[in-house]
Scaffold this motif. Structure first.
Motif, PDB file in Angstrom:
ATOM      1  N   UNK A 147      -2.035  -2.873   6.591  1.00  0.00           N
ATOM      2  CA  UNK A 147      -2.653  -4.437   7.185  1.00  0.00           C
ATOM      3  C   UNK A 147      -2.816  -5.512   6.561  1.00  0.00           C
ATOM      4  N   UNK A 148      -2.153  -5.195   5.523  1.00  0.00           N
ATOM      5  CA  UNK A 148      -1.926  -6.665   4.333  1.00  0.00           C
ATOM      6  C   UNK A 148      -1.547  -6.727   2.784  1.00  0.00           C
ATOM      7  N   UNK A 149      -1.585  -7.352   2.330  1.00  0.00           N
ATOM      8  CA  UNK A 149      -1.050  -7.703   0.354  1.00  0.00           C
ATOM      9  C   UNK A 149      -2.591  -7.586  -0.012  1.00  0.00           C
ATOM     10  N   UNK A 150      -2.519  -7.040  -0.941  1.00  0.00           N
ATOM     11  CA  UNK A 150      -4.367  -6.764  -1.984  1.00  0.00           C
ATOM     12  C   UNK A 150      -4.059  -8.145  -2.794  1.00  0.00           C
ATOM     13  N   UNK A 151      -5.764  -8.953  -2.763  1.00  0.00           N
ATOM     14  CA  UNK A 151      -5.300  -9.655  -4.384  1.00  0.00           C
ATOM     15  C   UNK A 151      -5.751  -9.369  -5.123  1.00  0.00           C
ATOM     16  N   UNK A 152      -5.118  -9.042  -6.942  1.00  0.00           N
ATOM     17  CA  UNK A 152      -5.670  -8.770  -7.560  1.00  0.00           C
ATOM     18  C   UNK A 152      -6.375  -9.360  -8.899  1.00  0.00           C
ATOM     19  N   UNK A 153      -6.019 -10.601  -8.670  1.00  0.00           N
ATOM     20  CA  UNK A 153      -6.460 -12.028  -9.485  1.00  0.00           C
ATOM     21  C   UNK A 153      -5.994 -12.970  -9.278  1.00  0.00           C
ATOM     22  N   UNK A 158      -8.696   4.600  -5.831  1.00  0.00           N
ATOM     23  CA  UNK A 158      -8.329   3.130  -5.762  1.00  0.00           C
ATOM     24  C   UNK A 158      -8.930   1.761  -5.193  1.00  0.00           C
ATOM     25  N   UNK A 159      -8.766   0.902  -5.838  1.00  0.00           N
ATOM     26  CA  UNK A 159      -9.817   0.243  -5.469  1.00  0.00           C
ATOM     27  C   UNK A 159      -8.583  -1.451  -5.309  1.00  0.00           C
ATOM     28  N   UNK A 160      -7.376  -1.629  -5.699  1.00  0.00           N
ATOM     29  CA  UNK A 160      -6.890  -2.894  -5.114  1.00  0.00           C
ATOM     30  C   UNK A 160      -5.199  -1.770  -4.402  1.00  0.00           C
ATOM     31  N   UNK A 161      -5.167  -1.753  -3.550  1.00  0.00           N
ATOM     32  CA  UNK A 161      -4.145  -1.007  -3.226  1.00  0.00           C
ATOM     33  C   UNK A 161      -3.874  -2.003  -1.391  1.00  0.00           C
ATOM     34  N   UNK A 162      -2.115  -2.707  -1.450  1.00  0.00           N
ATOM     35  CA  UNK A 162      -2.383  -2.915  -0.663  1.00  0.00           C
ATOM     36  C   UNK A 162      -1.407  -1.739   0.629  1.00  0.00           C
ATOM     37  N   UNK A 163      -1.987  -2.164   2.093  1.00  0.00           N
ATOM     38  CA  UNK A 163      -1.572  -1.464   2.520  1.00  0.00           C
ATOM     39  C   UNK A 163      -0.614  -2.252   4.396  1.00  0.00           C
ATOM     40  N   UNK A 208      -1.711 -13.140  -7.708  1.00  0.00           N
ATOM     41  CA  UNK A 208      -1.148 -11.837  -8.178  1.00  0.00           C
ATOM     42  C   UNK A 208      -1.513 -10.620  -7.390  1.00  0.00           C
ATOM     43  N   UNK A 209      -0.683 -10.067  -6.952  1.00  0.00           N
ATOM     44  CA  UNK A 209      -0.139  -9.513  -5.241  1.00  0.00           C
ATOM     45  C   UNK A 209      -0.214  -8.136  -5.861  1.00  0.00           C
ATOM     46  N   UNK A 210      -0.643  -6.934  -5.744  1.00  0.00           N
ATOM     47  CA  UNK A 210      -0.379  -5.975  -5.423  1.00  0.00           C
ATOM     48  C   UNK A 210       0.774  -5.360  -5.064  1.00  0.00           C
ATOM     49  N   UNK A 231       2.936   7.284  -5.129  1.00  0.00           N
ATOM     50  CA  UNK A 231       4.048   6.983  -4.236  1.00  0.00           C
ATOM     51  C   UNK A 231       3.746   5.092  -4.367  1.00  0.00           C
ATOM     52  N   UNK A 232       2.559   4.874  -4.698  1.00  0.00           N
ATOM     53  CA  UNK A 232       1.940   3.794  -4.506  1.00  0.00           C
ATOM     54  C   UNK A 232       1.856   3.088  -5.127  1.00  0.00           C
ATOM     55  N   UNK A 233       1.924   1.431  -5.202  1.00  0.00           N
ATOM     56  CA  UNK A 233       1.293   1.039  -6.764  1.00  0.00           C
ATOM     57  C   UNK A 233      -0.286   0.636  -6.334  1.00  0.00           C
TER      58      UNK A 233
END
Length: 443
Positions: free
Chosen positions: A331-337, A324-329, A408-410, A188-190
């Motif tokens: 704490x903040x939003x992950x940058x994918x590209x 998984x390496x690229x997961x937002x949580x 590009x956000x996750x 249930x997480x992107x």
């Protein structure tokens, strides 16, 4: 030195001969079409293409030529040779056929196994039914001569092993180019990741043992050192040092395709390349057993695709069970590209950064970033975390209203059904073609 010059001469002939150069142009055009789709997908997701289709194609051809030269030199010095009537060239045709039919099987492990198995099957028939003759359309066919392929299994698998060694090197140095950001849903997480796909066109020169020294432009006596060939069980060791041999080069395509959600592009290319090199060493070792007899040859032919599948399954297992390496949580939003030449790029934001604050406000969702970009009066700043507990602040003061951040956000949460555009193949193709036409106009 004679071996090296003869190998380079064969490669040069293949590059300059009109018919062979035409094959290279056709293969390059096919790769260009594939790369066009890659750049359109990048533009849809990132907002801009990381490389043009032309750049991707040229790099595949140029790097492939140098890789083919290296592979040919290794094969030549090993002393791998085939009968002049051998149909070893079929391995390249089968591989190209797989590229159109089932890209997964473009690998020479599969085309080599298919060719080797057919050759062994025909050899078995020729031995079991050596005295049997058939009348086919008025022509007498002796089943003892039915093995028209004349493939040396040991040499075939050594060639496959060397090509995988070269493929591993190519993946390490060039496998990350043209990567496409992708997303999937886990628990249930992107999570974000990258789809990597690269193909290279290689000219590969092979030795052929000929029955006479008739000069065909490629046939000549080659000065050989005492230690050559390296493989002492090579057919060349059973011939005189001044044996007539011919070097001829064929075009082949090697491909690499994978998806990663646990590593960045560089890390995935490195791990995949190392896996291919390990497979190449294992297959090279197994290929030496082919000299021991028919059953050993059959074993090597079966070993090639099975060991390759094992290598791929190990990598899949590591992906499925890895973190998984690229997961937002929270704490903040992950940058994918990050798009090239974008405000985010100029700020120094990188793939893998975790955006914690925007304009000194904690980021709750990716929408907070988009809102800040619109309301910031051409100015935007971020506090980001890079690595473990390493924070820094970056800013940009030339942000115009119509200029994208280039990130590009996750997404933090899986969107509800009302927020998801249902997939429709015809609609997607319409969008894809429109973007491709727009891209053509820009170029």
């Amino acid at each position: 030195m004679g071996i090296l010059l003869s190998t380079l001469r064969a490669i040069a002939y293949t590059l300059t001969n009109f018919d062979m150069a035409l094959v290279l142009i056709i293969l390059a055009f096919i790769l260009y079409r594939q790369n066009k789709k890659t750049t359109v997908m990048q533009k849809m997701i990132i907002g801009d293409s990381l490389n043009s289709a032309f750049e991707l194609t040229i790099s595949q051809v140029v790097i492939g030529i140098f890789a083919g030269v290296l592979a040919s030199i290794i094969i030549s010095f090993l002393g791998v040779a085939f009968d002049e009537n051998s149909a070893i060239y079929l391995i390249f045709l089968i591989s190209i056929f797989f590229m159109f039919w089932k890209p997964k099987f473009i690998c020479f492990a599969y085309s080599g196994a298919v060719l080797g198995f057919i050759s062994l099957f025909l050899e078995l028939i020729s031995k079991v039914y050596a005295g049997v003759k058939l009348n086919v359309f008025g022509t007498t066919l002796n089943l003892a001569d039915v093995n028209v392929l004349r493939i040396d299994i040991g040499g075939l698998m050594v060639v496959v092993a060397v090509l995988h060694l070269i493929e591993g090197i190519l993946v390490i140095i060039d496998g990350k180019r043209g990567a496409i950001p992708v997303f999937t849903n886990r628990d249930d997480k992107i999570i974000g990741g990258f789809a990597l796909r690269r193909n290279w066109v290689l000219p590969v020169a092979l030795f052929f043992i000929i029955g006479n020294a008739t000069d065909t432009g490629l046939t000549h006596n080659i000065a050989t050192p005492d230690w050559w060939p390296i493989l002492k069980n090579s057919p060349l060791t059973r011939m005189a040092k001044d044996a007539a041999v011919s070097l001829f080069a064929y075009y082949g395509v090697i491909g690499y395709s994978t998806v990663t959600f646990t590593r960045n592009k560089n890390q995935k290319a490195l791990s995949s390349g190392i896996g291919l090199i390990i497979y190449a060493v294992a297959l090279f070792s197994a290929a030496q057993l082919a000299r021991l007899g028919y059953l050993y040859q059959l074993f090597v032919v079966v070993f090639a695709p099975l060991a390759h599948e094992l290598m791929l399954n190990v990598q899949r297992y590591m992906e499925v069970n890895g973190k998984p390496k690229y997961v937002s949580g929270e704490e903040g939003i992950m940058v994918l590209e990050v798009a090239p030449d974008s405000p985010a790029f100029e700020m120094g934001i990188q793939s893998g950064d975790l955006l914690v604050e925007v304009n000194s406000r904690k980021i709750g969702t990716e929408q907070d970033i988009l809102t800040a970009a619109k309301e910031g009066l051409n100015y935007i700043s971020f506090k980001l975390r890079r690595g473990i507990d390493k924070f820094q602040e970056v800013s940009y003061s030339k942000l115009s209203g119509d200029k994208r951040l280039g990130i590009v956000f996750v997404p933090r949460n899986v969107p509800g059904d009302e927020m998801v555009v249902k997939y429709d193949e015809n609609r997607f193709r319409e969008i894809f073609n429109k973007m491709k036409d727009d891209d053509d106009k820009e170029n």
